[in-house]
Scaffold this motif. Structure first.
Motif, PDB file in Angstrom:
ATOM      1  N   GLY A  82       3.556   3.508  36.154  1.00 55.26           N
ATOM      2  CA  GLY A  82       4.517   3.669  37.270  1.00 55.26           C
ATOM      3  C   GLY A  82       5.389   5.318  36.733  1.00 55.26           C
ATOM      4  N   ILE A  83       4.586   5.802  36.054  1.00 56.07           N
ATOM      5  CA  ILE A  83       5.647   7.008  35.402  1.00 56.07           C
ATOM      6  C   ILE A  83       4.800   7.975  37.003  1.00 56.07           C
ATOM      7  N   ASN A  84       3.679   7.425  36.446  1.00 55.21           N
ATOM      8  CA  ASN A  84       2.241   8.696  37.230  1.00 55.21           C
ATOM      9  C   ASN A  84       2.469   8.568  39.289  1.00 55.21           C
ATOM     10  N   ALA A  85       3.475   7.349  39.709  1.00 55.17           N
ATOM     11  CA  ALA A  85       3.297   6.838  41.180  1.00 55.17           C
ATOM     12  C   ALA A  85       4.054   8.108  41.426  1.00 55.17           C
ATOM     13  N   GLY A  86       4.943   8.800  41.285  1.00 56.32           N
ATOM     14  CA  GLY A  86       5.170  10.022  42.566  1.00 56.32           C
ATOM     15  C   GLY A  86       4.300  11.477  43.057  1.00 56.32           C
ATOM     16  N   TYR A  87       3.585  11.334  41.083  1.00 58.34           N
ATOM     17  CA  TYR A  87       2.337  12.255  41.647  1.00 58.34           C
ATOM     18  C   TYR A  87       0.994  11.767  42.473  1.00 58.34           C
ATOM     19  N   LEU A  88       1.001  10.152  41.925  1.00 65.38           N
ATOM     20  CA  LEU A  88      -0.604  10.239  43.166  1.00 65.38           C
ATOM     21  C   LEU A  88      -0.477  10.307  44.871  1.00 65.38           C
ATOM     22  N   ARG A  89       2.013   9.954  44.844  1.00 63.38           N
ATOM     23  CA  ARG A  89       1.611   9.442  46.166  1.00 63.38           C
ATOM     24  C   ARG A  89       2.083  11.223  46.477  1.00 63.38           C
ATOM     25  N   GLY A  90       2.268  12.342  45.718  1.00 63.81           N
ATOM     26  CA  GLY A  90       1.694  13.876  46.196  1.00 63.81           C
ATOM     27  C   GLY A  90       0.685  14.305  46.644  1.00 63.81           C
ATOM     28  N   LEU A  91      -0.106  13.773  45.873  1.00 69.73           N
ATOM     29  CA  LEU A  91      -1.442  13.694  46.030  1.00 69.73           C
ATOM     30  C   LEU A  91      -2.024  13.028  47.229  1.00 69.73           C
ATOM     31  N   GLY A  92      -1.573  11.909  48.286  1.00 69.67           N
ATOM     32  CA  GLY A  92      -2.039  11.712  49.592  1.00 69.67           C
ATOM     33  C   GLY A  92      -2.009  10.235  49.612  1.00 69.67           C
ATOM     34  N   ALA A  93      -2.363   9.795  48.050  1.00 70.49           N
ATOM     35  CA  ALA A  93      -2.332   8.277  48.293  1.00 70.49           C
ATOM     36  C   ALA A  93      -0.740   7.035  48.793  1.00 70.49           C
ATOM     37  N   ASP A  94      -1.691   6.282  49.632  1.00 73.41           N
ATOM     38  CA  ASP A  94      -0.485   5.603  50.532  1.00 73.41           C
ATOM     39  C   ASP A  94       0.517   4.785  50.290  1.00 73.41           C
ATOM     40  N   GLU A  95      -0.264   4.165  48.799  1.00 69.26           N
ATOM     41  CA  GLU A  95       0.235   2.956  47.971  1.00 69.26           C
ATOM     42  C   GLU A  95       0.358   3.332  46.683  1.00 69.26           C
ATOM     43  N   VAL A  96       0.796   3.165  45.583  1.00 67.29           N
ATOM     44  CA  VAL A  96       0.255   3.612  44.263  1.00 67.29           C
ATOM     45  C   VAL A  96       0.189   1.622  43.580  1.00 67.29           C
ATOM     46  N   ILE A  97       0.168   0.884  42.671  1.00 65.81           N
ATOM     47  CA  ILE A  97       0.315  -0.210  41.985  1.00 65.81           C
ATOM     48  C   ILE A  97       0.852   0.286  40.330  1.00 65.81           C
TER      49      ILE A  97
ATOM     50  N   GLY B  31      -8.324  12.182  35.090  1.00 63.49           N
ATOM     51  CA  GLY B  31      -9.415  13.900  35.495  1.00 63.49           C
ATOM     52  C   GLY B  31      -9.969  13.031  36.581  1.00 63.49           C
ATOM     53  N   VAL B  32     -10.652  12.339  36.527  1.00 62.26           N
ATOM     54  CA  VAL B  32     -11.299  12.007  37.740  1.00 62.26           C
ATOM     55  C   VAL B  32     -10.415  11.305  39.187  1.00 62.26           C
ATOM     56  N   GLY B  33      -9.786  10.623  38.766  1.00 65.52           N
ATOM     57  CA  GLY B  33      -8.977  10.132  39.543  1.00 65.52           C
ATOM     58  C   GLY B  33      -7.837  11.028  40.613  1.00 65.52           C
ATOM     59  N   SER B  34      -6.839  12.107  40.468  1.00 67.95           N
ATOM     60  CA  SER B  34      -6.668  13.311  40.565  1.00 67.95           C
ATOM     61  C   SER B  34      -7.165  13.711  41.580  1.00 67.95           C
ATOM     62  N   PHE B  35      -8.803  13.743  41.705  1.00 69.24           N
ATOM     63  CA  PHE B  35      -9.970  14.187  42.904  1.00 69.24           C
ATOM     64  C   PHE B  35     -10.254  13.636  43.526  1.00 69.24           C
ATOM     65  N   ALA B  36     -10.117  12.436  43.408  1.00 70.13           N
ATOM     66  CA  ALA B  36     -10.344  11.146  43.887  1.00 70.13           C
ATOM     67  C   ALA B  36      -9.202  10.713  45.446  1.00 70.13           C
ATOM     68  N   VAL B  37      -8.363  10.711  44.868  1.00 72.15           N
ATOM     69  CA  VAL B  37      -6.937  10.485  45.653  1.00 72.15           C
ATOM     70  C   VAL B  37      -7.135  11.468  46.601  1.00 72.15           C
ATOM     71  N   GLN B  38      -7.404  12.658  45.757  1.00 68.34           N
ATOM     72  CA  GLN B  38      -6.888  13.939  47.056  1.00 68.34           C
ATOM     73  C   GLN B  38      -8.161  13.937  48.926  1.00 68.34           C
ATOM     74  N   PHE B  39      -9.191  14.165  47.959  1.00 63.77           N
ATOM     75  CA  PHE B  39     -10.670  13.494  48.317  1.00 63.77           C
ATOM     76  C   PHE B  39     -10.681  12.255  49.787  1.00 63.77           C
ATOM     77  N   ALA B  40     -10.406  11.302  49.163  1.00 63.85           N
ATOM     78  CA  ALA B  40     -10.606  10.164  50.284  1.00 63.85           C
ATOM     79  C   ALA B  40      -9.368  10.461  50.907  1.00 63.85           C
ATOM     80  N   ARG B  41      -8.171  11.158  51.267  1.00 65.72           N
ATOM     81  CA  ARG B  41      -6.812  10.940  51.695  1.00 65.72           C
ATOM     82  C   ARG B  41      -7.484  12.330  53.232  1.00 65.72           C
TER      83      ARG B  41
END
Ligand SMILES: NC(=O)c1ccc[n+]([C@@H]2O[C@H](COP(=O)([O-])OP(=O)(O)OC[C@H]3O[C@@H](n4cnc5c(N)ncnc54)[C@H](OP(=O)(O)O)[C@@H]3O)[C@@H](O)[C@H]2O)c1
Length: 306
Positions: free
Chosen positions: A177-192, A155-165
């Protein structure tokens, strides 16, 4: 009737009961909101389980819930800018959001834009304000810096990724790993993927770590920091006691801020920031939904529909 989700004593899921409580009356500066939806947060089960009873002793029974969206049905004295019928959203000051009717300080609320349903509105206040303040106030994140966000799919991280980007930072996110595509869609450059990789072997010279997990994740994060880097934790209140010599570790606690929330809601309204609702639970299913917050849940935030 004013239904409220309350604890009478500390315990597991069975400690939560739906009670009928008195209708609230607004004190000066408050409005009464007919709650339509309320966001689920991990503080719900942390309080329910009794984890926080020494730090935040509560008079019991206590109504849980720290954020809401709904409609103003009564306006107290010395309230400016809100009228009966306004759709509003915001964090509650303290607990009490899980009720049909809640008296709440009007200066923490913002009006809900027509583009947002109550479910989506209720998923914003705590997560978005926490992300914003932790990144830009405590974290002092700047354009061109690298931020590592632990617990990025929540809930916090999903906004943090977008605000930081949006702020021009390079964003590294940890998640299943199942959330990697979701996070890339929010703007993450790299998902570990924290289940299969050791983030400390992949992330280096990080200017800011936003820790939304704590425990071993925090303990392993000091080694990824740049010389001038810092860790801001919203999950480990004792971070300062754990901070190694020569490192910077900062405990962060969100505060209601209607001006910031209005800015964020404006970004959502314009389509610049996405809101992910992982689950909408009826009040009768809220106990199970809160338990799922504890044991693992989909990306974004679950909400209770009143
Ligand atoms: N101090 C404050 O003011 C404040 C305010 C709000 C929240 N918080 C705290 O901040 C934390 C996050 O809140 P939230 O609402 O975002 O919780 P959340 O929605 O439950 O998100 C936490 C996420 O952490 C991920 N996760 C679990 N283990 C992990 C690991 N080892 N490495 C990386 N990610 C991991 C999970 O994602 P996966 O599905 O990818 O596993 C989960 O979605 C909680 O501790 C909460 O109490 C503090």
């Amino acid at each position: 009737m004013n239904r409220a989700l309350r604890i009478h004593s500390y315990g597991d899921a069975d400690a939560l009961k739906i009670d009928s409580i008195a209708m609230p009356t607004p004190a000066s500066g408050q409005v009464v909101v007919h709650v339509k939806a309320a966001g689920i947060n991990s503080i719900d089960w942390k309080i329910r389980d009794g984890w926080l009873q020494n730090d935040f002793p509560l008079p019991l029974p206590a109504t849980l819930g720290v954020e809401l969206a709904g409609e103003v049905i009564e306006v107290g004295q010395d309230v400016g800018g809100f009228a009966i019928g306004d759709r509003v959203m915001g964090p509650s000051v303290g607990l009490g959001a899980y009720a049909d009717f809640v008296a709440i300080a009007s200066n923490t609320l913002v009006k809900t834009p027509a583009s947002l349903t109550d479910e989506r509105a209720a998923a914003i206040p705590v997560g978005a304000l926490t992300a914003w303040q932790a990144l830009f106030e405590a974290g002092e994140l700047k354009r061109g810096q690298t931020v590592l966000i632990h617990g990025a799919a929540g809930g916090v991280g999903s906004f943090a990724v977008q605000f930081a980007r949006r702020a021009g930072a390079r964003v590294i996110a940890t998640a299943q790993g199942i959330n990697a595509g979701y996070l890339r869609g929010l703007g993450a450059d790299e998902v570990i993927d924290y289940r299969t990789s050791s983030f400390w072997e992949r992330a280096k010279d990080v200017d800011l770590v936003l820790d939304l997990v704590g425990g071993a994740v925090l303990a392993n994060s000091w080694q990824v920091l740049a010389d001038t880097g810092r860790i801001v934790s919203a999950a480990a209140p004792d971070i300062e006691a754990q901070t190694p010599a020569g490192k910077r570790g900062i405990w962060f606690q969100m505060r209601p801020d209607a001006a910031q929330l209005a800015e964020i809601v404006g970004l959502v309204d314009q389509g610049g920031v996405k809101v992910e609702v992982s689950e909408v639970a009826a009040l009768g299913d809220a106990t199970a939904a809160i338990e799922r917050n504890k044991t693992g849940h989909g990306p974004g935030k679950a909400v209770i529909l009143f």
